[in-house]
Design a protein around this motif. Sequence first.
Motif, PDB file in Angstrom:
ATOM      1  N   ALA A  42     -11.612  -4.542   8.179  1.00 25.43           N
ATOM      2  CA  ALA A  42     -11.457  -3.182   7.644  1.00 25.43           C
ATOM      3  C   ALA A  42     -10.188  -2.534   8.187  1.00 25.43           C
ATOM      4  N   THR A  43      -9.947  -2.703   9.468  1.00 22.72           N
ATOM      5  CA  THR A  43      -8.749  -2.140  10.089  1.00 22.72           C
ATOM      6  C   THR A  43      -7.486  -2.777   9.521  1.00 22.72           C
ATOM      7  N   ALA A  44      -7.491  -4.106   9.406  1.00 26.40           N
ATOM      8  CA  ALA A  44      -6.321  -4.816   8.874  1.00 26.40           C
ATOM      9  C   ALA A  44      -6.070  -4.431   7.419  1.00 26.40           C
ATOM     10  N   LEU A  45      -7.131  -4.293   6.640  1.00 24.86           N
ATOM     11  CA  LEU A  45      -6.987  -3.925   5.240  1.00 24.86           C
ATOM     12  C   LEU A  45      -6.423  -2.516   5.095  1.00 24.86           C
ATOM     13  N   MET A  46      -6.925  -1.581   5.869  1.00 25.89           N
ATOM     14  CA  MET A  46      -6.406  -0.212   5.789  1.00 25.89           C
ATOM     15  C   MET A  46      -4.945  -0.153   6.221  1.00 25.89           C
ATOM     16  N   ARG A  47      -4.587  -0.914   7.248  1.00 24.67           N
ATOM     17  CA  ARG A  47      -3.193  -0.962   7.680  1.00 24.67           C
ATOM     18  C   ARG A  47      -2.311  -1.486   6.548  1.00 24.67           C
ATOM     19  N   ALA A  48      -2.760  -2.539   5.888  1.00 22.90           N
ATOM     20  CA  ALA A  48      -1.994  -3.133   4.786  1.00 22.90           C
ATOM     21  C   ALA A  48      -1.861  -2.170   3.611  1.00 22.90           C
ATOM     22  N   ILE A  49      -2.943  -1.499   3.278  1.00 23.92           N
ATOM     23  CA  ILE A  49      -2.915  -0.549   2.165  1.00 23.92           C
ATOM     24  C   ILE A  49      -1.962   0.596   2.472  1.00 23.92           C
ATOM     25  N   ASN A  50      -2.037   1.115   3.690  1.00 22.43           N
ATOM     26  CA  ASN A  50      -1.198   2.264   4.053  1.00 22.43           C
ATOM     27  C   ASN A  50       0.272   1.913   4.205  1.00 22.43           C
ATOM     28  N   SER A  51       0.561   0.718   4.709  1.00 22.19           N
ATOM     29  CA  SER A  51       1.958   0.361   4.958  1.00 22.19           C
ATOM     30  C   SER A  51       2.617  -0.309   3.756  1.00 22.19           C
ATOM     31  N   GLY A  52       1.826  -1.056   2.989  1.00 23.00           N
ATOM     32  CA  GLY A  52       2.399  -1.819   1.887  1.00 23.00           C
ATOM     33  C   GLY A  52       3.226  -3.004   2.350  1.00 23.00           C
ATOM     34  N   SER A  53       3.215  -3.259   3.637  1.00 22.61           N
ATOM     35  CA  SER A  53       3.993  -4.342   4.227  1.00 22.61           C
ATOM     36  C   SER A  53       3.403  -5.696   3.866  1.00 22.61           C
ATOM     37  N   SER A  54       4.268  -6.633   3.491  1.00 22.60           N
ATOM     38  CA  SER A  54       3.786  -7.974   3.163  1.00 22.60           C
ATOM     39  C   SER A  54       3.197  -8.660   4.394  1.00 22.60           C
ATOM     40  N   VAL A  55       3.719  -8.359   5.572  1.00 26.67           N
ATOM     41  CA  VAL A  55       3.166  -8.922   6.809  1.00 26.67           C
ATOM     42  C   VAL A  55       1.752  -8.387   7.032  1.00 26.67           C
ATOM     43  N   ASP A  56       1.565  -7.091   6.840  1.00 25.35           N
ATOM     44  CA  ASP A  56       0.226  -6.503   6.989  1.00 25.35           C
ATOM     45  C   ASP A  56      -0.737  -7.052   5.944  1.00 25.35           C
ATOM     46  N   LEU A  57      -0.251  -7.278   4.734  1.00 24.80           N
ATOM     47  CA  LEU A  57      -1.098  -7.868   3.695  1.00 24.80           C
ATOM     48  C   LEU A  57      -1.528  -9.278   4.079  1.00 24.80           C
ATOM     49  N   MET A  58      -0.602 -10.056   4.647  1.00 27.75           N
ATOM     50  CA  MET A  58      -0.945 -11.409   5.096  1.00 27.75           C
ATOM     51  C   MET A  58      -1.956 -11.367   6.234  1.00 27.75           C
ATOM     52  N   MET A  59      -1.810 -10.408   7.138  1.00 30.16           N
ATOM     53  CA  MET A  59      -2.757 -10.267   8.251  1.00 30.16           C
ATOM     54  C   MET A  59      -4.147  -9.887   7.721  1.00 30.16           C
ATOM     55  N   ALA A  60      -4.189  -9.009   6.729  1.00 32.62           N
ATOM     56  CA  ALA A  60      -5.470  -8.625   6.137  1.00 32.62           C
ATOM     57  C   ALA A  60      -6.106  -9.824   5.440  1.00 32.62           C
ATOM     58  N   GLN A  61      -5.299 -10.598   4.747  1.00 37.01           N
ATOM     59  CA  GLN A  61      -5.824 -11.793   4.083  1.00 37.01           C
ATOM     60  C   GLN A  61      -6.375 -12.779   5.108  1.00 37.01           C
ATOM     61  N   ALA A  62      -5.660 -12.965   6.202  1.00 34.65           N
ATOM     62  CA  ALA A  62      -6.125 -13.881   7.257  1.00 34.65           C
ATOM     63  C   ALA A  62      -7.441 -13.374   7.853  1.00 34.65           C
TER      64      ALA A  62
END
Length: 73
Positions: free
Chosen positions: A28-48
């Motif tokens: 949940a934390t990783a997904l929210m970070r990815a959604i808020n930042s839009g960063s491809s690195v954050d998206l990969m972390m959320a996927q992992a």
Amino acid sequence: MTRMVTDKAFALLSQSVADIVGNETKIATALMRAINSGSSVDLMMAQASFEDLDVATRRQIHGHAMRLADTVH
């Protein structure tokens, strides 16, 4: 249009993750970070983080997201 679809998909996924595993979990934390930042690195972390969940939990999240999507349309 694509961004709006992406936003809706992320909203459904985020709600499903929160409903199934809770707001305070790693995914949940990783997904929210990815959604808020839009960063491809954050998206990969959320996927992992999502892939780290056991198969049964991923299926529950998927099923819940599909039910939520059905109520939106």
